[in-house]
Motif scaffolding. Structure first.
Motif, PDB file in Angstrom:
ATOM      1  N   UNK A 682       5.528  43.608  42.900  1.00 28.38           N
ATOM      2  CA  UNK A 682       6.336  44.009  41.916  1.00 28.38           C
ATOM      3  C   UNK A 682       6.572  42.720  40.912  1.00 28.38           C
ATOM      4  N   UNK A 683       6.914  41.831  41.581  1.00 27.61           N
ATOM      5  CA  UNK A 683       7.383  40.581  40.696  1.00 27.61           C
ATOM      6  C   UNK A 683       5.846  40.006  39.920  1.00 27.61           C
ATOM      7  N   UNK A 684       4.622  40.218  40.681  1.00 26.11           N
ATOM      8  CA  UNK A 684       3.643  39.643  39.879  1.00 26.11           C
ATOM      9  C   UNK A 684       3.199  40.601  38.631  1.00 26.11           C
ATOM     10  N   UNK A 685       3.236  41.845  38.961  1.00 27.37           N
ATOM     11  CA  UNK A 685       2.816  42.647  37.810  1.00 27.37           C
ATOM     12  C   UNK A 685       3.805  42.719  36.819  1.00 27.37           C
ATOM     13  N   UNK A 686       5.083  42.546  36.977  1.00 31.09           N
ATOM     14  CA  UNK A 686       6.258  42.195  35.952  1.00 31.09           C
ATOM     15  C   UNK A 686       5.662  41.186  35.012  1.00 31.09           C
ATOM     16  N   UNK A 687       5.554  39.984  35.837  1.00 34.81           N
ATOM     17  CA  UNK A 687       5.070  38.892  35.083  1.00 34.81           C
ATOM     18  C   UNK A 687       3.675  38.902  34.370  1.00 34.81           C
ATOM     19  N   UNK A 688       2.839  39.941  34.754  1.00 31.90           N
ATOM     20  CA  UNK A 688       1.890  39.841  33.753  1.00 31.90           C
ATOM     21  C   UNK A 688       1.842  41.240  32.949  1.00 31.90           C
ATOM     22  N   UNK A 689       3.045  41.808  32.638  1.00 28.63           N
ATOM     23  CA  UNK A 689       3.116  42.820  31.596  1.00 28.63           C
ATOM     24  C   UNK A 689       2.606  44.200  32.109  1.00 28.63           C
ATOM     25  N   UNK A 690       2.425  44.376  33.535  1.00 32.43           N
ATOM     26  CA  UNK A 690       1.787  45.361  33.937  1.00 32.43           C
ATOM     27  C   UNK A 690       2.940  46.195  34.776  1.00 32.43           C
ATOM     28  N   UNK A 692       4.292  48.982  34.340  1.00 33.43           N
ATOM     29  CA  UNK A 692       4.115  50.358  34.290  1.00 33.43           C
ATOM     30  C   UNK A 692       3.092  50.823  35.166  1.00 33.43           C
ATOM     31  N   UNK A 693       2.328  49.775  36.224  1.00 38.07           N
ATOM     32  CA  UNK A 693       1.536  50.189  37.111  1.00 38.07           C
ATOM     33  C   UNK A 693       2.351  49.835  38.466  1.00 38.07           C
ATOM     34  N   UNK A 694       3.349  49.382  38.333  1.00 38.81           N
ATOM     35  CA  UNK A 694       4.240  48.973  39.494  1.00 38.81           C
ATOM     36  C   UNK A 694       4.238  50.260  40.526  1.00 38.81           C
ATOM     37  N   UNK A 695       4.792  51.430  40.044  1.00 39.84           N
ATOM     38  CA  UNK A 695       4.928  52.518  41.084  1.00 39.84           C
ATOM     39  C   UNK A 695       3.814  52.846  41.839  1.00 39.84           C
ATOM     40  N   UNK A 696       2.509  52.961  41.300  1.00 39.45           N
ATOM     41  CA  UNK A 696       1.366  53.374  42.130  1.00 39.45           C
ATOM     42  C   UNK A 696       1.144  52.400  42.854  1.00 39.45           C
ATOM     43  N   UNK A 697       1.198  51.113  42.263  1.00 37.49           N
ATOM     44  CA  UNK A 697       0.581  49.918  43.040  1.00 37.49           C
ATOM     45  C   UNK A 697       1.332  49.679  44.293  1.00 37.49           C
ATOM     46  N   UNK A 698       2.765  49.728  44.160  1.00 37.64           N
ATOM     47  CA  UNK A 698       3.730  49.754  45.371  1.00 37.64           C
ATOM     48  C   UNK A 698       3.200  50.948  46.618  1.00 37.64           C
ATOM     49  N   UNK A 699       2.808  51.872  46.181  1.00 35.07           N
ATOM     50  CA  UNK A 699       2.690  53.095  47.084  1.00 35.07           C
ATOM     51  C   UNK A 699       1.414  52.886  47.764  1.00 35.07           C
ATOM     52  N   UNK A 779      -6.570  49.376  39.776  1.00 32.79           N
ATOM     53  CA  UNK A 779      -5.983  50.157  39.064  1.00 32.79           C
ATOM     54  C   UNK A 779      -6.212  49.795  37.409  1.00 32.79           C
ATOM     55  N   UNK A 780      -6.548  50.905  36.603  1.00 35.18           N
ATOM     56  CA  UNK A 780      -6.764  50.582  35.261  1.00 35.18           C
ATOM     57  C   UNK A 780      -5.918  51.351  34.338  1.00 35.18           C
ATOM     58  N   UNK A 781      -5.243  50.781  33.290  1.00 37.86           N
ATOM     59  CA  UNK A 781      -4.508  51.241  32.149  1.00 37.86           C
ATOM     60  C   UNK A 781      -4.936  50.795  30.822  1.00 37.86           C
ATOM     61  N   UNK A 782      -4.599  51.694  30.010  1.00 35.04           N
ATOM     62  CA  UNK A 782      -5.014  51.517  28.564  1.00 35.04           C
ATOM     63  C   UNK A 782      -4.107  50.513  28.074  1.00 35.04           C
ATOM     64  N   UNK A 783      -4.401  49.682  27.160  1.00 33.56           N
ATOM     65  CA  UNK A 783      -3.444  49.029  26.160  1.00 33.56           C
ATOM     66  C   UNK A 783      -2.989  48.114  26.998  1.00 33.56           C
ATOM     67  N   UNK A 784      -3.448  47.466  27.906  1.00 33.65           N
ATOM     68  CA  UNK A 784      -2.966  46.262  28.656  1.00 33.65           C
ATOM     69  C   UNK A 784      -2.968  44.917  28.039  1.00 33.65           C
ATOM     70  N   UNK A 785      -1.503  44.418  28.073  1.00 38.89           N
ATOM     71  CA  UNK A 785      -1.528  43.032  27.266  1.00 38.89           C
ATOM     72  C   UNK A 785      -2.232  41.906  27.802  1.00 38.89           C
ATOM     73  N   UNK A 786      -2.980  41.149  27.025  1.00 40.63           N
ATOM     74  CA  UNK A 786      -3.368  39.961  27.755  1.00 40.63           C
ATOM     75  C   UNK A 786      -2.508  38.873  28.310  1.00 40.63           C
TER      76      UNK A 786
END
Length: 786
Positions: A682-690, A692-699, A779-786
């Motif tokens: 969760x901390x890593x994805x938040x730091x990466x501006x991702x 919105x992927x945290x719920x599926x990733x945690x599961x 996990x793939x998501x459109x509009x990911x920020x660099x």
């Protein structure tokens, strides 16, 4: 006035006066001696004698028996340069070169005994000596005269310098003549020859002079030759060289040879001389015979042969040309060669004539020609320029061969070949397959079938997506050509692709392929293969090569060989195939190829490998577009693509860029690690501006970590990577057992984790590692920020 070659005793010019006379001058040199006892009649006789002496055209010298000069005329003074007073009373040896004086007195004494008249030009080589010391050639006539006072000798001296010079010039011209020159008198005796005569006939000059000219004529011609000489003496006409007579000469060694002779009559004071210029025409006669033989060959040739001027008008037409085109020689000669061309091909005639005028030879020019009856012919034409003696092009010859039957057969064979080749290449490409496009991996590949035989071979290559950003690359070559090699290639490619999809390590995959080749039980069948796994996350390439040519790596630093061990080819058996890991920079290009690219007959493999390296360096310097690089390399290594006898494969793959971000943590094999793993994620994805992927990733992480705690061995590793389009999560453990999805019954409390991963993840998989396994998902998501 010397006598070098004769034993005639006297030298000098002595003329006697009347017996009672003392001939000479007074002390002052002004007239006759004052003591003349004769009367007036006698004095008148002496005066007439002196008048005759002075009127003589030659220098006249009167010498007494003691060798003293008693009387000279004005011509003597002029010739020798002495005044009369300087000569009278002096020894006649004064007028003779010093080297001849010792023997001259003996000559005078001998002459006094013989007292014979010696005429002018008696064949002696005589010289006089002037007052100034210069010598000059002379001729002398001697006449003895008995007087009351003893013997007087009259010597008429004539300067022959001009005549001798003329003779020397004549001899020089004779020696400079390019032909053998033989001068013959009216008796048929040889009077003069030059050096060319000696060289041509093999005789020395002394052996020829004075001999009958028939010596130089073959025996069978001698009887009539004397009659020919007599007839020529009557006609005395100049006969030029090459007057149509078949003449022969005879050498000293008895060999005969053909000659041409020109004759010129020379009228001399000694009678008729005939100058004969003799030329050896052996080479020309041999050339004429050769030309006649060639002419017979040309006329009997089965190919049409014709000659023409540079403006295209026909000058020669053989029998085969008449058979081919239907025109007789009378109809063709003089007409323009364009009559044989179709109206739309007359430009060919003009272009060919222009090339011939430049001295160019044209071989096997294939075109269409038309006969007199209007039939079209496929012909093969060879043309070459003909030249004048000075080398300038003056015309052309052509050999024309009817190739209509060959063209028809070639067309049929070509159609059959193309049909078979199309079938073979279709089979080849279906067996080899088309590698998929892999996101993030720029690639360019070229495959060239062999241009000889059926065209199919045993080359193959493959790009295999292994998931989690990893890519497998395969390249191989079944040795040999034809359908057998293509069939083996198809089986091995399919097997290798399937094995690679399991995530198998390169060394294990190579061992498995080795066993497959052995099971095929093909005698003497060898296979080279190289398998590489690209891991952009670690910046490494894992390589295992079974006898394949070394892979190359191109990066900003240049082109170098990828450091990896190369074992024996597949099919040898009993070999252990090793793999190695090599760090490579992101963006470097991997270069793989088969032996058809660099192995050519007679070439050294190391030199050709160096050529490939240079071609790659030059290509990457010119462009970074892989498709262009591939084309440039093929052009450099295979400039004549129609001539290679093996199929050729070239594969360029540019390594993906490194992940935008990565994070890892190690977890113990404890239940609390599931929560710790979710928190780290969760901390890593938040730091990466991702986030919105945290719920599926945690599961998904919870399911995979829980499965690892239940069935694997710790410690556990959690690795996260982020690219421009996806997030990759990997969980590693130390158990070699790979998880298998299964369908759970309604009452089962487990068995649904991997199904959940399969449903929520974009992709997932498990791959074995050296110390266990790694389970991954993306996990793939459109509009990911660099």
């Amino acid at each position: 006035m010397d006598d070098e070659d004769s034993t005639v005793p006297a030298r000098g010019a002595m003329v006697a006066g009347p017996p009672s006379c003392r001939c000479g001058t007074g002390p002052a040199g002004e007239g006759p001696a004052a003591t003349a006892p004769a009367g007036e009649g006698l004095a008148a006789g002496e005066e007439r004698f002196r008048g005759l002496l002075e009127a003589a055209p030659d220098a006249m010298v009167i010498v007494d028996d003691a060798g003293l000069i008693r009387l000279v005329n004005a011509q003597t003074e002029s010739l020798f340069g002495y005044g009369r007073a300087e000569l009278l009373g002096q020894s006649v040896e004064l007028l003779i070169p010093g080297r001849f004086r010792p023997q001259h007195s003996r000559h005078r004494e001998a002459y006094a005994e013989s007292r014979q008249v010696r005429p002018m030009g008696a064949g002696l080589e005589l010289h006089g000596l002037r007052k100034d010391g210069t010598e000059f050639p002379v001729e002398i006539s001697l006449s003895p005269l008995e007087t009351a006072d003893g013997l007087l000798v009259s010597a008429a001296v004539r300067d022959v310098s001009d005549r001798k010079a003329a003779e020397e010039r004549f001899r020089g011209l004779l020696e400079a003549a390019p032909d053998a020159m033989v001068i013959v008198d009216d008796a048929g005796l040889i009077r003069l020859v030059n050096a060319q005569t000696e060289s041509l006939f093999g005789y020395g000059r002394a052996e020829l002079l004075g001999q009958s000219v028939e010596l130089l004529i073959p025996g069978r011609f001698r009887p009539q030759h004397s009659r020919h000489r007599e007839a020529y003496a009557e006609s005395r006409q100049v006969r030029p060289m090459g007057a149509g007579l078949e003449l022969h000469g005879l050498r000293k060694d008895g060999t005969e040879f053909p000659v041409e002779i020109s004759l010129s009559p020379l009228e001399t004071a000694d009678g008729l001389l005939v100058s004969a210029a003799v030329r050896d025409v052996s080479d020309r006669k041999a050339a004429e015979q050769h030309i006649n033989q060639l002419a017979a060959l040309v006329e009997s040739s089965q190919d049409a042969i014709l000659a023409k001027t540079l403006d295209g008008h026909i000058t020669y037409w053989n029998a085969a040309a008449q058979r081919l085109y239907g025109y007789s020689a009378e109809e063709a000669i003089g007409r323009h060669v364009a009559m044989l061309a179709l109206p739309d091909r007359t430009h060919e005639i003009t272009a060919l004539l222009e090339r011939l005028a430049r001295g160019e030879k044209i071989e096997h020019f294939e075109t269409l020609r038309v006969t007199r009856a209007g039939h079209l012919l496929d012909v093969d034409v060879t043309l070459w320029p003909t030249r004048a003696a000075d080398g300038t092009v003056q015309g052309a010859c052509a050999i024309v061969r009817d190739i209509s039957d060959r063209k028809r057969a070639e067309a049929e064979l070509h159609a059959l070949y193309e049909q078979q080749r199309h079938i073979a290449l279709t089979l080849q490409r279906s067996l080899m397959g088309t590698p998929p496009a892999i996101p993030g991996l720029a690639a360019a590949h070229r495959y060239l079938p062999a241009t000889q035989g059926a065209g199919v071979g045993g080359d193959w290559f493959d790009l295999i997506p292994l998931g989690a950003g990893r890519v497998g690359i395969l390249i191989g070559d079944v040795m040999g050509r034809g359908l057998d090699a293509a069939a083996v290639m198809g089986q091995l490619r399919a097997a290798a692709h399937a094995l690679a999809k399991t995530g198998m390590e390169p060394s294990r995959l190579m061992q498995a392929l080795d066993a497959i080749v052995a099971d095929l039980d093909l005698p003497d069948q060898l296979v080279t293969c190289c398998y590489l796994v690209l891991a952009p996350d670690t910046g490494e390439i894992t390589v295992c090569s079974a006898g394949h040519l070394p892979a190359l790596l191109a990066d900003p630093g240049g082109v170098r060989t990828l450091d990896a061990p190369i074992s024996a080819p597949l099919g040898v058996g009993g070999m252990l195939h090793q793999q190695t890991r090599t760090a490579v920079p992101p963006g470097a290009t991997l270069v793989l190829y088969t032996d058809g690219l660099i192995e050519t007959p007679g070439s050294d493999i190391e030199h050709r490998l160096a050529d490939l390296t240079h071609a790659l360096e030059a290509s990457f310097t010119a462009t970074d577009v892989l498709e262009s690089v591939a084309d440039r390399v093929l052009t450099a290594l295979l400039p004549g693509t129609d001539g290679h006898d093996d199929d050729v494969t070239l594969l360029l793959a540019r390594l993906p860029a490194a992940p935008l971000a990565a994070a890892s943590t190690d977890l113990p094999a404890h239940a609390s690690s599931v929560g710790d793993g979710r928190s780290f994620l969760t901390k890593t994805l938040t730091a990466w501006n991702c986030a919105h992927l945290a719920d599926d990733a945690r599961l998904l992480v919870s399911e995979v970590l829980t499965n690892a705690l239940q069935h694997a061995q710790g410690p556990l590793g959690l690795h996260l990577r982020r690219t421009a389009t996806e997030v990759i999560v990997e969980i590693s453990d130390h158990s070699p057992h790979l998880p298998q999805p299964r369908l759970a019954t309604p009452d089962d409390e487990s068995g649904r984790g991997l199904l959940l991963v399969d449903a929520l993840a974009h992709s997932w998989g498990v791959r074995p590692t050296d110390d266990g396994k790694t389970t991954w998902f993306t996990l793939t998501a459109r509009g990911m920020l660099p």
